[in-house]
Design a protein around this motif. Structure first.
Motif, PDB file in Angstrom:
ATOM      1  N   UNK A  52      12.602  55.360   2.566  1.00 46.79           N
ATOM      2  CA  UNK A  52      11.856  55.192   1.914  1.00 46.79           C
ATOM      3  C   UNK A  52      10.609  53.944   1.745  1.00 46.79           C
ATOM      4  N   UNK A  53      11.546  52.351   2.075  1.00 45.40           N
ATOM      5  CA  UNK A  53      10.759  51.837   1.861  1.00 45.40           C
ATOM      6  C   UNK A  53      10.571  50.549   3.055  1.00 45.40           C
ATOM      7  N   UNK A  54      11.464  51.142   4.202  1.00 41.84           N
ATOM      8  CA  UNK A  54      11.208  50.019   4.606  1.00 41.84           C
ATOM      9  C   UNK A  54      11.225  50.789   6.784  1.00 41.84           C
ATOM     10  N   UNK A  55      11.903  51.507   6.859  1.00 38.21           N
ATOM     11  CA  UNK A  55      11.770  52.227   8.203  1.00 38.21           C
ATOM     12  C   UNK A  55      12.144  53.921   7.704  1.00 38.21           C
ATOM     13  N   UNK A  56      10.784  54.359   7.193  1.00 36.98           N
ATOM     14  CA  UNK A  56      10.844  56.140   7.567  1.00 36.98           C
ATOM     15  C   UNK A  56      11.455  57.139   8.603  1.00 36.98           C
ATOM     16  N   UNK A  57      12.098  57.247   8.432  1.00 35.47           N
ATOM     17  CA  UNK A  57      12.786  58.856   9.412  1.00 35.47           C
ATOM     18  C   UNK A  57      13.846  57.886  10.276  1.00 35.47           C
ATOM     19  N   UNK A  58      13.888  56.993  10.328  1.00 35.54           N
ATOM     20  CA  UNK A  58      14.890  56.406  11.071  1.00 35.54           C
ATOM     21  C   UNK A  58      16.685  56.606  11.223  1.00 35.54           C
ATOM     22  N   UNK A  59      16.707  56.613  11.990  1.00 39.25           N
ATOM     23  CA  UNK A  59      17.960  57.267  12.052  1.00 39.25           C
ATOM     24  C   UNK A  59      19.103  56.587  13.079  1.00 39.25           C
ATOM     25  N   UNK A  60      19.931  56.023  12.501  1.00 39.06           N
ATOM     26  CA  UNK A  60      21.015  54.924  13.519  1.00 39.06           C
ATOM     27  C   UNK A  60      21.895  55.853  14.923  1.00 39.06           C
ATOM     28  N   UNK A  61      22.334  56.263  15.629  1.00 38.91           N
ATOM     29  CA  UNK A  61      22.927  56.448  16.565  1.00 38.91           C
ATOM     30  C   UNK A  61      24.577  55.934  16.839  1.00 38.91           C
ATOM     31  N   UNK A  62      25.099  56.632  16.788  1.00 35.18           N
ATOM     32  CA  UNK A  62      26.437  56.363  16.972  1.00 35.18           C
ATOM     33  C   UNK A  62      26.754  56.421  18.898  1.00 35.18           C
ATOM     34  N   UNK A  63      27.686  55.380  18.995  1.00 32.75           N
ATOM     35  CA  UNK A  63      28.452  54.911  20.481  1.00 32.75           C
ATOM     36  C   UNK A  63      28.643  56.455  21.528  1.00 32.75           C
ATOM     37  N   UNK A  64      29.121  57.941  20.237  1.00 32.80           N
ATOM     38  CA  UNK A  64      29.091  59.226  20.598  1.00 32.80           C
ATOM     39  C   UNK A  64      27.452  59.525  21.114  1.00 32.80           C
ATOM     40  N   UNK A  65      26.374  59.234  20.323  1.00 34.05           N
ATOM     41  CA  UNK A  65      24.788  60.240  20.154  1.00 34.05           C
ATOM     42  C   UNK A  65      25.054  59.562  21.688  1.00 34.05           C
ATOM     43  N   UNK A  66      24.873  57.830  21.512  1.00 33.81           N
ATOM     44  CA  UNK A  66      24.355  57.311  22.942  1.00 33.81           C
ATOM     45  C   UNK A  66      24.699  58.156  24.252  1.00 33.81           C
ATOM     46  N   UNK A  67      26.447  58.750  24.500  1.00 38.04           N
ATOM     47  CA  UNK A  67      26.546  58.578  25.199  1.00 38.04           C
ATOM     48  C   UNK A  67      26.307  60.328  25.766  1.00 38.04           C
ATOM     49  N   UNK A  68      26.729  60.818  25.232  1.00 35.94           N
ATOM     50  CA  UNK A  68      26.280  62.136  24.704  1.00 35.94           C
ATOM     51  C   UNK A  68      25.151  62.373  24.840  1.00 35.94           C
ATOM     52  N   UNK A  69      24.054  61.652  25.012  1.00 34.77           N
ATOM     53  CA  UNK A  69      22.627  61.838  25.086  1.00 34.77           C
ATOM     54  C   UNK A  69      22.279  61.104  26.851  1.00 34.77           C
ATOM     55  N   UNK A  70      22.714  60.575  27.001  1.00 28.76           N
ATOM     56  CA  UNK A  70      22.315  60.224  27.919  1.00 28.76           C
ATOM     57  C   UNK A  70      23.541  60.995  29.028  1.00 28.76           C
ATOM     58  N   UNK A  71      24.530  61.402  29.303  1.00 24.45           N
ATOM     59  CA  UNK A  71      25.336  62.096  30.052  1.00 24.45           C
ATOM     60  C   UNK A  71      24.512  62.608  30.952  1.00 24.45           C
ATOM     61  N   UNK A  72      23.800  63.471  30.619  1.00 29.59           N
ATOM     62  CA  UNK A  72      22.615  64.760  31.797  1.00 29.59           C
ATOM     63  C   UNK A  72      22.027  63.500  32.557  1.00 29.59           C
ATOM     64  N   UNK A  73      21.453  62.676  32.647  1.00 31.30           N
ATOM     65  CA  UNK A  73      20.819  61.792  32.745  1.00 31.30           C
ATOM     66  C   UNK A  73      20.322  60.607  33.465  1.00 31.30           C
ATOM     67  N   UNK A  74      21.337  59.752  32.912  1.00 32.21           N
ATOM     68  CA  UNK A  74      21.731  58.131  33.384  1.00 32.21           C
ATOM     69  C   UNK A  74      23.560  58.162  33.754  1.00 32.21           C
ATOM     70  N   UNK A  75      23.374  56.625  34.187  1.00 31.52           N
ATOM     71  CA  UNK A  75      24.863  56.246  34.512  1.00 31.52           C
ATOM     72  C   UNK A  75      25.588  55.654  33.586  1.00 31.52           C
TER      73      UNK A  75
END
Length: 383
Positions: free
Chosen positions: A284-307
């Motif tokens: 509400x007060x600092x970073x509206x709509x912010x979401x922190x990624x997990x290691x799993x999020x980064x690994x899964x989302x990037x694996x089809x695009x980058x090494x």
């Protein structure tokens, strides 16, 4: 009844809410109306029911309203989190509402991307110039061999440049360039051309002034709108605003912009779990709509695009960075106090302190991840 800290802490009311609150604190080392730096001094009798009903949102708002005080909020947050109150401190309704919203709606869509820029990064360059150091880096410093905030931020920028293997004449894209700290450093010390993008008008204006005379272009633009080709891509402290529904688009954009031998450095705060949630007060007060990624999020989302080439965690350094920002904020507040109110002062002090405590408790991490398109040869990341 209103609070008045000048009168000192109040006598603790004998209510069920207070007894439940004290039971939650039992074993944490925190005492109500105690004299230790992490103890909570109570100035309003309704603070207990407010926190129990609203969780961290109620706790933060009650502090902003002057309902309670603590000499070391950073240590209070550290002890609460190590005591296991992180999940209990959020109300079930707040957690459920955020998960429903983020599940059905894209809270970080292109149309909504400007919200965090206007709410936080456009807050006032005068405030951030006094809170940060001369580099205007608003992300974790690298304290391995540093003795000051300035040294830590310069070391972070230098580390990122070494990991990207910058060479004179390269074209570099800085996604979420902030006030131009990386763009200025890379152009000045490595002879590269930098295009920086931000969604904050205040950041863009100051970044252009800071990079004047250098081969740097600062654009007010969303990452999804980018075209062209860049030898290197860097993103420092921006991925926290991308949102899980957009991770694939984000990494796909980087893939599209990089050549076959290109490198991408991602510098982001990370979550220990893959649950989609956000602290209600921070949201509400600092970073509206912010979401922190997990290691799993980064690994899964990037694996089809980058090494994945390298992954480094120096999250413990964020504690020291935040405490240095708090020290600067306190030391220079009088210079801008006539432009802001006391509630703003307490909001920023609370924000910096609780975040420092969260990194100290290792509830949050800071990752630098290097990715490529699968270029030939071995990659050795510096440290």
């Amino acid at each position: 009844m209103t609070s008045d800290p000048r009168l000192g802490p109040i006598a603790l009311p004998d209510t069920r809410a207070r007894r439940v609150f004290e039971k939650l604190l039992d074993g944490s080392g925190i005492t109500l109306n105690g004299s230790a730096p992490a103890d909570i001094r109570v100035y309003h009798p309704d603070v207990f029911s407010r926190v129990l009903h609203q969780g961290t949102l109620g706790l933060g708002e009650a502090y902003m309203d002057g309902w309670w005080e603590c000499d070391r909020i950073d240590e209070l947050a550290h002890r609460l989190l190590r005591h296991g109150l992180g999940e209990h401190a959020q109300s079930k309704s707040e957690r459920l509402m955020y998960r429903l919203q983020s599940g059905f709606f894209n809270l970080q869509s292109r149309a909504r991307a400007h919200i965090v820029g206007e709410a936080h990064y456009d807050f006032g360059n005068d405030l951030f110039e006094r809170m940060l150091d001369d580099t205007m880096c608003y992300s974790c410093g690298y304290w391995k061999d540093a003795g000051s905030l300035l040294e830590a931020q310069r070391a972070k920028l230098a580390l990122a440049c070494r990991k990207l293997e910058l060479e004179p004449g390269m074209r570099v894209l800085d996604i979420g360039c902030g006030w131009g700290s990386f763009a200025e450093h890379a152009a000045r010390h490595h002879g590269v051309e930098v295009t920086g993008i931000t969604i904050s008008r205040e950041q863009a204006e100051l970044a252009r002034r800071r990079c004047e005379g250098l081969p740097v272009e600062i654009l007010l633009e969303d990452y999804r709108e980018l075209e062209g080709r860049f030898d290197r891509v860097v993103s420092i402290g921006m991925f926290e605003h991308v949102g899980h529904r957009n991770y694939a688009t984000y990494f796909g954009t980087v893939e599209r912009l990089l050549p076959a031998d290109g490198l991408f450095l991602l510098h982001t705060i990370g979550s220990n779990t893959s649950h989609i949630s956000a602290d209600p007060w921070i949201n509400r007060y600092i970073f509206p709509n912010g979401v922190l990624p997990s290691a799993k999020h980064i690994a899964q989302a990037s694996e089809e695009h980058l090494l994945m080439e390298d992954w480094q965690n120096f999250g413990a350094d964020y504690d020291r960075t935040l405490m240095a920002w708090l020290e600067n904020f306190d030391a220079h507040w009088d210079e801008i106090a006539d432009r802001y109110n006391q509630r703003t002062q307490r909001m920023f002090r609370y924000y910096l302190s609780i975040c420092a405590g969260a990194f100290r408790a290792r509830n949050l991490q800071l990752w630098q991840v290097v990715l490529s398109k699968g270029r030939e040869g071995r990659y050795d990341a510096p440290r």
